[in-house]
Scaffold this motif. Structure first.
Motif, PDB file in Angstrom:
ATOM      1  N   SER A   1      33.293  -9.964 -58.420  1.00 46.58           N
ATOM      2  CA  SER A   1      34.488 -10.273 -57.647  1.00 46.58           C
ATOM      3  C   SER A   1      34.558  -9.488 -56.340  1.00 46.58           C
ATOM      4  O   SER A   1      34.903 -10.035 -55.305  1.00 46.58           O
ATOM      5  CB  SER A   1      35.732  -9.994 -58.489  1.00 46.58           C
TER       6      SER A   1
ATOM      7  N   SER B   1      44.011 -13.346 -60.581  1.00 49.10           N
ATOM      8  CA  SER B   1      44.080 -14.593 -59.821  1.00 49.10           C
ATOM      9  C   SER B   1      43.513 -14.366 -58.417  1.00 49.10           C
ATOM     10  O   SER B   1      43.471 -13.237 -57.916  1.00 49.10           O
ATOM     11  CB  SER B   1      45.532 -15.064 -59.706  1.00 49.10           C
ATOM     12  N   PHE B   2      43.099 -15.446 -57.802  1.00 52.58           N
ATOM     13  CA  PHE B   2      42.580 -15.353 -56.439  1.00 52.58           C
ATOM     14  C   PHE B   2      43.607 -14.699 -55.520  1.00 52.58           C
ATOM     15  O   PHE B   2      43.268 -13.804 -54.747  1.00 52.58           O
ATOM     16  CB  PHE B   2      42.212 -16.736 -55.895  1.00 52.58           C
TER      17      PHE B   2
ATOM     18  N   TRP C   1      34.116 -15.942 -56.432  1.00 53.65           N
ATOM     19  CA  TRP C   1      34.986 -16.648 -55.475  1.00 53.65           C
ATOM     20  C   TRP C   1      34.271 -17.630 -54.574  1.00 53.65           C
ATOM     21  O   TRP C   1      34.914 -18.411 -53.877  1.00 53.65           O
ATOM     22  CB  TRP C   1      35.729 -15.623 -54.602  1.00 53.65           C
TER      23      TRP C   1
ATOM     24  N   ASP D   1      32.980 -20.423 -54.750  1.00 55.20           N
ATOM     25  CA  ASP D   1      33.319 -21.847 -54.864  1.00 55.20           C
ATOM     26  C   ASP D   1      34.821 -22.104 -54.813  1.00 55.20           C
ATOM     27  O   ASP D   1      35.259 -23.239 -54.976  1.00 55.20           O
ATOM     28  CB  ASP D   1      32.751 -22.422 -56.166  1.00 55.20           C
ATOM     29  N   HIS D   2      35.595 -21.071 -54.573  1.00 54.60           N
ATOM     30  CA  HIS D   2      37.052 -21.221 -54.512  1.00 54.60           C
ATOM     31  C   HIS D   2      37.423 -21.992 -53.233  1.00 54.60           C
ATOM     32  O   HIS D   2      36.851 -21.746 -52.168  1.00 54.60           O
ATOM     33  CB  HIS D   2      37.728 -19.851 -54.521  1.00 54.60           C
TER      34      HIS D   2
ATOM     35  N   ARG E   1      39.749 -21.729 -51.113  1.00 52.03           N
ATOM     36  CA  ARG E   1      40.204 -20.950 -49.961  1.00 52.03           C
ATOM     37  C   ARG E   1      39.061 -20.294 -49.214  1.00 52.03           C
ATOM     38  O   ARG E   1      39.251 -19.891 -48.063  1.00 52.03           O
ATOM     39  CB  ARG E   1      41.191 -19.862 -50.403  1.00 52.03           C
TER      40      ARG E   1
END
Length: 79
Positions: A9, A32-33, A70, A72-73, A75
């Motif tokens: 992360s 959470s993101f 993250w 592939d998130h 945002r």
């Protein structure tokens, strides 16, 4: 001898698992993101107090895009 690897992360060196204690909640699950993003922006602000919030957010999103947790998130992905 154990080989240290990095948190998926934030990139912090860790001994075991996928995520460091800073990136997980009390039950050991990835935060959470939005929570992780805000904490990482705050960390960047402490490193560079003169930077504008917008620049800190852009730097953080760019960095998060390199992290397995993250990349592939929505945002952080670039069109």
């Amino acid at each position: 001898m154990t080989t240290a690897h990095t948190c998926e992360s934030c990139g912090m060196p860790i001994e075991t698992g996928r995520y460091c204690g800073y990136c997980t909640d009390d039950s050991g699950q990835l935060q959470s993101f939005d929570e992780r993003f805000e904490r990482m922006v705050a960390w960047q602000a402490r490193r560079d107090p003169q930077a504008a919030r917008e620049e800190l957010e852009l730097q953080t999103l760019d960095y998060m895009a390199t992290m397995p947790a993250w990349r592939d998130h929505p945002r952080v992905t670039k069109p």
